[in-house]
Design a protein around this motif. Structure first.
Motif, PDB file in Angstrom:
ATOM      1  N   ALA A 139       0.834  -1.202   0.000  1.00 19.23           N
ATOM      2  CA  ALA A 139       0.000   0.000   0.000  1.00 19.23           C
ATOM      3  C   ALA A 139       0.872   1.256   0.000  1.00 19.23           C
ATOM      4  CB  ALA A 139      -0.944   0.000   1.198  1.00 19.23           C
ATOM      5  N   LEU A 140       1.954   1.244   0.774  1.00 15.67           N
ATOM      6  CA  LEU A 140       2.859   2.394   0.813  1.00 15.67           C
ATOM      7  C   LEU A 140       3.550   2.594  -0.528  1.00 15.67           C
ATOM      8  CD1 LEU A 140       4.397   1.953   4.372  1.00 15.67           C
ATOM      9  CD2 LEU A 140       2.797   3.736   3.630  1.00 15.67           C
ATOM     10  N   VAL A 141       4.015   1.508  -1.138  1.00 14.09           N
ATOM     11  CA  VAL A 141       4.652   1.602  -2.457  1.00 14.09           C
ATOM     12  C   VAL A 141       3.660   2.179  -3.472  1.00 14.09           C
ATOM     13  CG1 VAL A 141       5.598   0.267  -4.381  1.00 14.09           C
ATOM     14  CG2 VAL A 141       6.367  -0.199  -2.048  1.00 14.09           C
ATOM     15  N   ASP A 142       2.430   1.681  -3.446  1.00 16.21           N
ATOM     16  CA  ASP A 142       1.399   2.188  -4.361  1.00 16.21           C
ATOM     17  C   ASP A 142       1.124   3.674  -4.132  1.00 16.21           C
ATOM     18  OD1 ASP A 142       1.194  -0.352  -5.424  1.00 16.21           O
ATOM     19  OD2 ASP A 142      -0.682  -0.840  -4.390  1.00 16.21           O
ATOM     20  N   SER A 143       1.230   4.128  -2.892  1.00 15.45           N
ATOM     21  CA  SER A 143       0.945   5.536  -2.585  1.00 15.45           C
ATOM     22  C   SER A 143       1.995   6.471  -3.187  1.00 15.45           C
ATOM     23  CB  SER A 143       0.857   5.759  -1.072  1.00 15.45           C
ATOM     24  OG  SER A 143       2.130   5.717  -0.467  1.00 15.45           O
ATOM     25  N   LEU A 144       3.144   5.933  -3.553  1.00 15.84           N
ATOM     26  CA  LEU A 144       4.226   6.760  -4.104  1.00 15.84           C
ATOM     27  C   LEU A 144       4.083   7.006  -5.604  1.00 15.84           C
ATOM     28  CD1 LEU A 144       7.211   5.077  -2.227  1.00 15.84           C
ATOM     29  CD2 LEU A 144       5.983   7.173  -1.618  1.00 15.84           C
ATOM     30  N   THR A 145       3.171   6.305  -6.254  1.00 17.37           N
ATOM     31  CA  THR A 145       3.026   6.366  -7.710  1.00 17.37           C
ATOM     32  C   THR A 145       2.882   7.783  -8.235  1.00 17.37           C
ATOM     33  OG1 THR A 145       1.981   4.203  -7.655  1.00 17.37           O
ATOM     34  CG2 THR A 145       1.685   5.484  -9.665  1.00 17.37           C
ATOM     35  N   THR A 146       2.068   8.597  -7.585  1.00 18.08           N
ATOM     36  CA  THR A 146       1.803   9.952  -8.073  1.00 18.08           C
ATOM     37  C   THR A 146       2.412  11.036  -7.185  1.00 18.08           C
ATOM     38  OG1 THR A 146      -0.298  10.014  -6.890  1.00 18.08           O
ATOM     39  CG2 THR A 146      -0.361   9.254  -9.191  1.00 18.08           C
ATOM     40  N   LEU A 147       3.159  10.643  -6.168  1.00 21.89           N
ATOM     41  CA  LEU A 147       3.715  11.606  -5.214  1.00 21.89           C
ATOM     42  C   LEU A 147       4.907  12.340  -5.813  1.00 21.89           C
ATOM     43  CD1 LEU A 147       3.351  12.624  -2.289  1.00 21.89           C
ATOM     44  CD2 LEU A 147       5.054  10.919  -1.614  1.00 21.89           C
ATOM     45  N   ASP A 148       4.859  13.663  -5.750  1.00 21.69           N
ATOM     46  CA  ASP A 148       5.942  14.504  -6.250  1.00 21.69           C
ATOM     47  C   ASP A 148       7.182  14.336  -5.365  1.00 21.69           C
ATOM     48  OD1 ASP A 148       7.221  16.345  -7.862  1.00 21.69           O
ATOM     49  OD2 ASP A 148       6.102  18.081  -7.148  1.00 21.69           O
ATOM     50  N   GLU A 149       8.339  14.582  -5.939  1.00 22.48           N
ATOM     51  CA  GLU A 149       9.575  14.527  -5.163  1.00 22.48           C
ATOM     52  C   GLU A 149       9.472  15.510  -4.005  1.00 22.48           C
ATOM     53  OE1 GLU A 149      14.263  15.544  -5.861  1.00 22.48           O
ATOM     54  OE2 GLU A 149      13.142  14.698  -7.532  1.00 22.48           O
ATOM     55  N   GLY A 150       9.818  15.061  -2.818  1.00 21.88           N
ATOM     56  CA  GLY A 150       9.707  15.902  -1.631  1.00 21.88           C
ATOM     57  C   GLY A 150       8.322  15.874  -1.004  1.00 21.88           C
ATOM     58  N   GLY A 151       7.417  15.103  -1.590  1.00 20.08           N
ATOM     59  CA  GLY A 151       6.061  15.005  -1.058  1.00 20.08           C
ATOM     60  C   GLY A 151       6.018  14.128   0.186  1.00 20.08           C
TER      61      GLY A 151
END
Length: 134
Positions: free
Chosen positions: A70-82
């Motif tokens: 779930a955490l890996v999936d949450s990074l899909t659209t997260l901007d750098e520094g998000g």
């Protein structure tokens, strides 16, 4: 109790942020969500959208698949520094996720725990950020 807007600002949310929400179910805290949408002056971005975002709200309960995935999936659209705010039921509530599970899953997803906060009577939030690469 701390004012919702003050709490959201303490958590680092700003009016210009784009925030994606993952794991929404009937048990989420609607007051927290409504206050965040009011601060942002727009709706939270659905988990199916592919827009790059400043923060992710990940609602997660014990029994919801695998926390690392779930955490890996949450990074899909997260901007750098998000930042990922992992929202889990508080101790004693159905679906409670022990902090040790979060501490174990975060590094496996390339994240580290930076802080935590109570966001409502039923939900706690853990702030996760990407590990810096040197």
């Amino acid at each position: 109790m701390v004012d919702s807007q003050d709490l959201l600002e303490e958590l680092g949310f700003r009016p210009d942020f784009l925030v994606q929400e993952i794991g929404v179910d009937d048990d989420v805290d609607d007051e927290f969500r409504d206050a965040l949408e009011e601060l942002l002056d727009e709706e939270l971005i659905d988990e199916d959208e592919q827009e790059v975002v400043d923060a992710v709200l990940l609602w997660f309960r014990d029994g919801d698949d695998d926390l690392t995935d779930a955490l890996v999936d949450s990074l899909t659209t997260l901007d750098e520094g998000g930042v990922v705010w992992l929202l889990t039921p508080r101790s004693g509530r159905e679906g409670y996720v022990p902090p040790v599970e979060i501490q174990d899953a975060a590094p496996n997803a390339g994240l580290h725990v930076t802080s935590s906060a109570g966001v409502s009577v039923n939900w706690a939030a853990t702030k996760l950020m990407a590990r810096k690469s040197y």
